[in-house]
Enzyme design. Structure first.
Site, PDB file in Angstrom:
ATOM      1  N   TRP A 198      -3.167  -3.393  11.378  1.00  0.00           N
ATOM      2  CA  TRP A 198      -2.746  -3.367   9.788  1.00  0.00           C
ATOM      3  C   TRP A 198      -1.388  -4.480   9.714  1.00  0.00           C
ATOM      4  CZ3 TRP A 198       2.156  -2.111   7.649  1.00  0.00           C
ATOM      5  CH2 TRP A 198       2.024  -2.169   6.302  1.00  0.00           C
ATOM      6  N   ASP A 367      -3.592   1.728  -7.052  1.00  0.00           N
ATOM      7  CA  ASP A 367      -3.756   2.972  -6.747  1.00  0.00           C
ATOM      8  C   ASP A 367      -2.745   3.888  -7.767  1.00  0.00           C
ATOM      9  OD1 ASP A 367      -3.732   5.533  -5.527  1.00  0.00           O
ATOM     10  OD2 ASP A 367      -3.135   4.816  -3.601  1.00  0.00           O
ATOM     11  N   LYS A 476     -11.481  -2.967  -7.314  1.00  0.00           N
ATOM     12  CA  LYS A 476     -10.651  -3.088  -5.858  1.00  0.00           C
ATOM     13  C   LYS A 476     -11.203  -1.896  -5.256  1.00  0.00           C
ATOM     14  CE  LYS A 476      -6.500  -3.484  -3.318  1.00  0.00           C
ATOM     15  NZ  LYS A 476      -5.058  -3.646  -3.462  1.00  0.00           N
ATOM     16  N   ASP A 478     -11.214   0.343  -2.090  1.00  0.00           N
ATOM     17  CA  ASP A 478     -10.167   0.338  -0.750  1.00  0.00           C
ATOM     18  C   ASP A 478     -10.731   1.270   0.037  1.00  0.00           C
ATOM     19  OD1 ASP A 478      -8.022  -0.157   0.782  1.00  0.00           O
ATOM     20  OD2 ASP A 478      -6.442   0.469  -1.068  1.00  0.00           O
ATOM     21  N   ASP A 548      -2.555  -6.525   4.077  1.00  0.00           N
ATOM     22  CA  ASP A 548      -1.431  -5.884   3.054  1.00  0.00           C
ATOM     23  C   ASP A 548      -0.166  -6.859   3.615  1.00  0.00           C
ATOM     24  OD1 ASP A 548      -2.744  -4.133   1.797  1.00  0.00           O
ATOM     25  OD2 ASP A 548      -2.083  -2.498   2.889  1.00  0.00           O
TER      26      ASP A 548
HETATM   27  C1  DGJ Z   1      -4.198  -0.417   0.623  1.00  0.00           C
HETATM   28  C2  DGJ Z   1      -4.397  -1.695  -0.098  1.00  0.00           C
HETATM   29  O1  DGJ Z   1      -4.452  -2.657   0.928  1.00  0.00           O
HETATM   30  C3  DGJ Z   1      -3.056  -2.042  -0.812  1.00  0.00           C
HETATM   31  O2  DGJ Z   1      -3.202  -3.242  -1.531  1.00  0.00           O
HETATM   32  C4  DGJ Z   1      -3.120  -0.948  -1.962  1.00  0.00           C
HETATM   33  O3  DGJ Z   1      -3.992  -1.140  -2.573  1.00  0.00           O
HETATM   34  C5  DGJ Z   1      -2.919   0.338  -1.265  1.00  0.00           C
HETATM   35  N1  DGJ Z   1      -3.939   0.576  -0.368  1.00  0.00           N
HETATM   36  C6  DGJ Z   1      -2.897   1.512  -2.239  1.00  0.00           C
HETATM   37  O4  DGJ Z   1      -3.062   2.798  -2.017  1.00  0.00           O
END
Ligand code: DGJ
Length: 735
Positions: A198, A367, A476, A478, A548
């Site tokens: 990550w 989110d 988006k 996720d 991220d």
């Molecule tokens: C992980 C994503 O990669 C972020 O950009 C964001 O959307 C968060 N989750 C939201 O919980």
């Protein structure tokens, strides 16, 4: 005179790859020699049936002019008494049996206990650019269809397999690869692959191949940050960024996968990839079949950079939804880093107004908009609009976004559930689990078992309702954790491991149905950053969120790794605030923009805090991006100076029709006062003239118009100084 009977010859020149396609047929076959030759761009691939009846790999590499040049397949001899001929002979799709000590493509346990599987050639069928070879076990009717789809214009061959049980008893598959690829025999190969974690995805790894295996894999239920299903193999002392042979491939699968780069004791390198055999078990009932993921591969003699460009072009025309006709990625604003979970109607409208004033074309609420979602503790699974945050539903925000001239997108995480949710309270059995065992949470959430039909129907239905009832242009999507306790107790024990396959099939099915019902809907694949980027998901999603980590210095390196395997156009890249949330690094706005412009530009900062000077600089940057985005998103990418272990770097994108080229130059950190190195360009037409425009005054004085020849040989010089200095120039080809 060489005698050759070609019973089949098919030529196909795709609309977009016409320039690359040769006049040779994409698939040719010699009945007499029992040899097939596939031609895709620069790549030739051949195999044949040997005297035992096995399908034996023969050629993978540069152009073979004539099938007549290829000898019939003949098995290799046993070496001493320890390595039997089945092990020394490279097969296209070896079953585990008959003394095979190299990586099998398929392993099975039959009723009664037999585990010996020996596949021999049965028949072939050609349909356009697709060849289907049928193999069968020597004794029982277990069939494997090997599919070869040739993309002559794009230079790619796609391979996958369909395993069919025509016995009257079930068989348990313990591994099933898509394909095995064999390199020319010998030593001196180097493997390259991508690993990460990550916020640290797309790290480039390299190692010399020697006896033994390099295994890259995910056991996590999805593609993973840990490794990406891409590889490239080249010649240690021969291949560079700009020259030499490179063999490369990508597996199109978003579940657990494995690619084994194996060099046998006899200097035969083979690359086998498909479902990860770890914890794998797929029971094929009589009459049932299993289709493996697709393994795409190519070859070039023009170096590592060209290997990437071939894949980029292929993805753009043959993988991404809409292909070359797809609209260009809009400039997007996303509120995640600005507001995290604190989204509400007035706050989002205020950000939307500011984003529109910068030239953003899409506004995305991340989110926090649904259920009782205030932190990551609760709410996943309850996909109703939170009435405290959005008392009038989403409509007022969406309407305002539209009047501002943008389209609207929203964040979803459909495969997850928080134990603190109405959905979990109602359907605890829907979460992946082994009954009676603890359920391990990650980010306070559990996975819904999408392999279950009731669960996947539920997921499709609420997504469909959300998109039908609201004017949503973009999701988006996720996915913020990997699997634990992958149980599926609703089916018999010997079918429970099928979860690894059926989950992903159902995921693809939901995406396909959503897109079919809402043809204008666009989707981004996100998994806590770049945890689910592969050519499987990219058949259904228009872009991906690669990480991220939005720190521009780290991004330079991550992006350099990403574009080894994937097209820059698929890569969403935001400009965010400083100090960066991850490492507190402070980087000038211009540098952050120019880094992000190497993909699909997005903005993710808190615009409420941006000064008028920053807003005005950003406006100019967004306008600049719109003038070059076609070139960045659809053009050819050249790594002029890699940022990996370098303090200076440069990238170049050349439009598909050659009319424009864009160069980005970055000085991450000046050392010892060194001047910025001369940037020699690539991919230009030597005899064409290009007018050069700079976005600033950093370009050392040069004539405004220069020839491609001059620019490629002598380059351009930038006056970049200090830390985080940057610049960009555009070259317009003169008529
Ligand atoms: C992980 C994503 O990669 C972020 O950009 C964001 O959307 C968060 N989750 C939201 O919980």
């Amino acid at each position: 005179m060489r005698k050759l009977r070609v019973v089949l010859a098919v030529t196909f020149v795709s609309l977009f790859g016409a320039a690359m396609a040769s006049a040779q047929p994409s698939i040719s076959y010699s009945e007499q020699k029992k040899v097939w030759l596939l031609q895709a761009g620069e790549q030739s691939y051949a195999f044949g049936v040997n005297e035992r009846g096995e399908l034996q790999s023969l050629i993978w590499g540069g152009k073979v002019r004539d099938l007549a040049d290829i000898r019939p397949a003949k098995s290799l001899p046993e070496r001493a008494s320890f390595d039997l001929s089945t092990t020394t002979t490279p097969q296209e799709y070896p079953g585990w049996g008959a003394g095979l000590f190299t990586e099998p493509a398929i392993k099975a346990t039959f009723e009664g206990g037999n585990r010996d599987l020996v596949l021999h050639y049965v028949s072939q069928q050609v349909d356009g650019d697709e060849l289907r070879i049928t193999l069968k076990d020597i004794l029982v009717p277990l069939f494997v269809e090997l599919h070869y789809r040739v993309y002559p214009g794009e230079g790619i061959i796609a391979r996958w397999s369909v395993i069919q049980n025509k016995m009257d008893k079930p068989v348990m598959l313990e591994s099933a690869a898509a394909a095995a690829w064999s390199l020319p025999r010998g030593t001196g190969y180097e493997a390259h692959w991508l690993t990460g974690r990550w916020a640290g995805e797309w790290q480039q790894q390299s190692a010399a191949l020697g006896p033994g295996s390099i295994v890259i894999e995910s056991r996590r239920g999805s593609t993973s940050h840990q490794a990406n299903p891409w590889f490239e193999v080249d010649r240690t002392n021969e291949t560079t960024e700009t020259s030499g042979p490179a063999w490369f491939g990508e597996l199109g699968w978003s579940g657990s996968w494995r690619i084994t780069l194996e060099t046998t004791s006899f200097e035969q390198t083979r690359i086998t990839g498909g479902f990860n055999p770890f914890d794998f078990g797929y029971k094929l009932a009589p009459g049932e079949s299993l289709t493996t993921p697709i393994f795409y591969a190519g070859y070039t003699n023009k170096g590592r950079g060209e290997a990437s460009r071939i894949f980029h072009r292929f993805q753009q025309s043959a993988i991404f939804p809409g292909g070359d006709r797809a609209r260009l990625r809009p400039v997007l604003y996303n509120s995640w880093e600005a507001t995290e979970f604190n989204v509400d109607e007035p706050g989002q409208i205020a950000l939307a107004e500011k984003a529109a004033s910068l030239g953003a074309e899409r506004f995305v609420i991340d989110d926090g908009w649904f259920g009782q979602r205030k932190t990551d503790n609760a709410g996943l699974g309850d996909w109703y609009v939170n009435p405290q945050k959005f008392p009038h539903g989403l409509k007022p925000v969406i309407d305002r976004v539209h009047t501002l001239g943008m389209d609207f997108g929203i964040w979803v995480e459909p495969e997850m559930v928080n134990p603190d949710s109405d959905l979990y309270r109602k359907h605890p059995d829907w979460a992946m689990n082994f009954p009676g065992r603890p359920r391990t949470e990650g980010r306070n959430q559990l996975l819904l078992n999408l392999a279950r039909k009731d669960v996947s129907d539920y997921v499709f239905n609420w997504l469909d309702k959300l998109v039908t009832e609201n004017d949503i242009a973009f999701l988006k999507w996720d996915y913020n954790r990997n699997w634990s306790e992958p149980g599926w107790d609703a089916v018999p024990v010997d079918e429970q491991k099928e979860i690894y396959v059926k989950y992903v099939q159902n995921l693809y099915d939901i995406l396909a149905r959503l897109r079919a019902k809402h043809p204008k809907l666009e989707i981004e694949s996100c998994s806590g950053g770049g945890g689910r980027v592969d050519l499987g998901i990219l058949r259904y999603t228009d872009e991906v969120w690669p990480s991220d980590n939005t720190d521009a210095l780290d991004r330079l390196v991550l992006q350099d790794g990403f574009v080894r395997a994937y097209s820059p156009g698929a890569m969403m890249a935001w400009v965010t605030d400083v100090p960066n949330f991850l490492d507190r690094r402070v980087i000038p706005l211009k540098f952050r923009f120019l880094v992000a412009m190497n993909g699909s530009l997005g903005i993710g900062g808190n615009l409420n805090h941006w000064t008028e000077a920053e807003m005005s600089e950003s406006r100019a940057m967004v306008a600049y991006y719109k003038s070059i985005r076609q070139t960045v998103q659809r053009g050819a990418f050249y790594r002029l100076m890699s940022p990996v272990d370098n303090s200076a770097s440069a990238t170049e994108h050349v439009a598909q029709d050659g009319s424009q080229a864009v160069i980005f130059a970055f000085l991450q950190a000046q050392r010892f006062g060194s001047p910025f190195p001369t940037v020699r360009l690539r991919g230009l037409q030597p005899d064409a003239l290009y007018r050069i425009k700079s976005i600033d005054d950093k370009l050392e004085s040069a004539p405004e118009v220069l020839s491609g020849d001059f620019l490629m040989h002598h380059g351009v010089n930038f006056n970049l100084v200090g830390d985080y200095d940057s610049s960009s120039i555009v070259l317009e080809r003169q008529p």
